[in-house]
Design a protein around this motif. Structure first.
Motif, short mmCIF file in Angstrom:
data_model
loop_
_atom_site.label_atom_id
_atom_site.label_comp_id
_atom_site.label_asym_id
_atom_site.label_seq_id
_atom_site.Cartn_x
_atom_site.Cartn_y
_atom_site.Cartn_z
N ARG A 87 2.38 -1.55 0.00
CA ARG A 87 3.02 -0.65 0.95
C ARG A 87 2.11 -0.64 2.18
N ALA A 88 2.41 -1.51 3.12
CA ALA A 88 1.59 -1.64 4.32
C ALA A 88 2.18 -0.82 5.45
N ALA A 89 1.31 -0.13 6.17
CA ALA A 89 1.73 0.74 7.27
C ALA A 89 1.05 0.31 8.56
N LEU A 90 1.84 0.19 9.60
CA LEU A 90 1.32 -0.05 10.94
C LEU A 90 0.91 1.30 11.50
N VAL A 91 -0.37 1.43 11.88
CA VAL A 91 -0.84 2.71 12.41
C VAL A 91 -1.27 2.56 13.86
N TRP A 92 -1.09 3.64 14.62
CA TRP A 92 -1.44 3.64 16.04
C TRP A 92 -2.10 4.95 16.44
N SER A 93 -2.39 5.80 15.45
CA SER A 93 -3.06 7.07 15.72
C SER A 93 -3.71 7.55 14.43
N GLU A 94 -4.57 8.54 14.57
CA GLU A 94 -5.16 9.13 13.37
C GLU A 94 -4.08 9.74 12.49
N MET A 121 -9.54 2.09 16.85
CA MET A 121 -9.09 1.34 15.67
C MET A 121 -10.00 1.57 14.48
N THR A 122 -11.29 1.64 14.72
CA THR A 122 -12.23 1.91 13.64
C THR A 122 -11.94 3.28 13.04
N ARG A 123 -11.66 4.24 13.90
CA ARG A 123 -11.34 5.60 13.43
C ARG A 123 -10.04 5.60 12.62
N PHE A 124 -9.02 4.85 13.06
CA PHE A 124 -7.77 4.78 12.31
C PHE A 124 -8.03 4.25 10.90
N VAL A 125 -8.84 3.20 10.82
CA VAL A 125 -9.16 2.61 9.51
C VAL A 125 -9.95 3.61 8.67
N GLU A 126 -10.89 4.30 9.28
CA GLU A 126 -11.68 5.30 8.55
C GLU A 126 -10.78 6.40 7.99
#
Length: 170
Positions: A87-94, A121-126
């Motif tokens: 279940r992959a999600a495209l993220v663009w914000s926290e 982007m690092t923060r989104f991944v975190e």
């Protein structure tokens, strides 16, 4: 936790940054490539492997998530979602990163390397990696529908309200 990474040439720089960041944060990073810049590389080669790594680890009882990176993140998300169990999600914000985990139990996050700053982007991944799945009944029910469809290819039944019966159709 093990984190599987894959990208294309547009995401290579961010992937390299994330490998170091993940190691510093105590994660076990698995790099599925690419390993050198090639403007003609094909993201499915690397993103499918990262997604397969997540599913294989989950099957072995290993806590794992995935990160796929491209220019926009769209193709990488599509590729990862072709792997059964992903279940992959495209993220663009926290917020989208948090909701992907809380509501959808997403196990792969996709980010666009050309869409945001390295810090964002690092923060989104975190946020994605540190947010637990809520396990709320409504979310579990929806994920079960997706999992059932993935296995059987049978559509979930329509609710009475969609058929003009019940409270929504009254």
């Amino acid at each position: 936790m093990r984190v599987h990474l894959g990208s294309d040439h547009a995401g290579l720089e961010l992937k390299e940054h994330l490998l170091n960041w993940l190691a510093d944060a105590g994660y076990e990073a698995v790099d599925h490539g690419p390993f050198v810049y090639d403007a003609l590389d094909d993201y499915p080669v690397f993103c499918l492997r990262a997604a397969e790594g997540v599913v294989a680890d989950e099957g072995d009882g290993v806590e794992a998530l995935g990160v796929v990176v491209g220019g926009s993140g769209n193709g990488e998300q599509i590729a990862a979602n072709k792997v059964i169990g992903v279940r992959a999600a495209l993220v663009w914000s926290e917020e989208t990163a948090r909701l992907a985990r809380e509501h959808n139990a997403a196990n792969v996050v996709s980010v666009g390397g050309r869409m945001h700053t390295l810090e964002d982007m690092t923060r989104f991944v975190e946020v994605f990696l540190t947010t637990p799945y809520s396990r709320e009944e409504r979310h579990a029910r929806r994920i079960a529908m997706l999992t059932d469809y993935e296995k059987s290819h049978n559509l979930p039944p329509l609710p009475d309200s969609a058929l003009g019966r019940g409270p929504a159709g009254s």
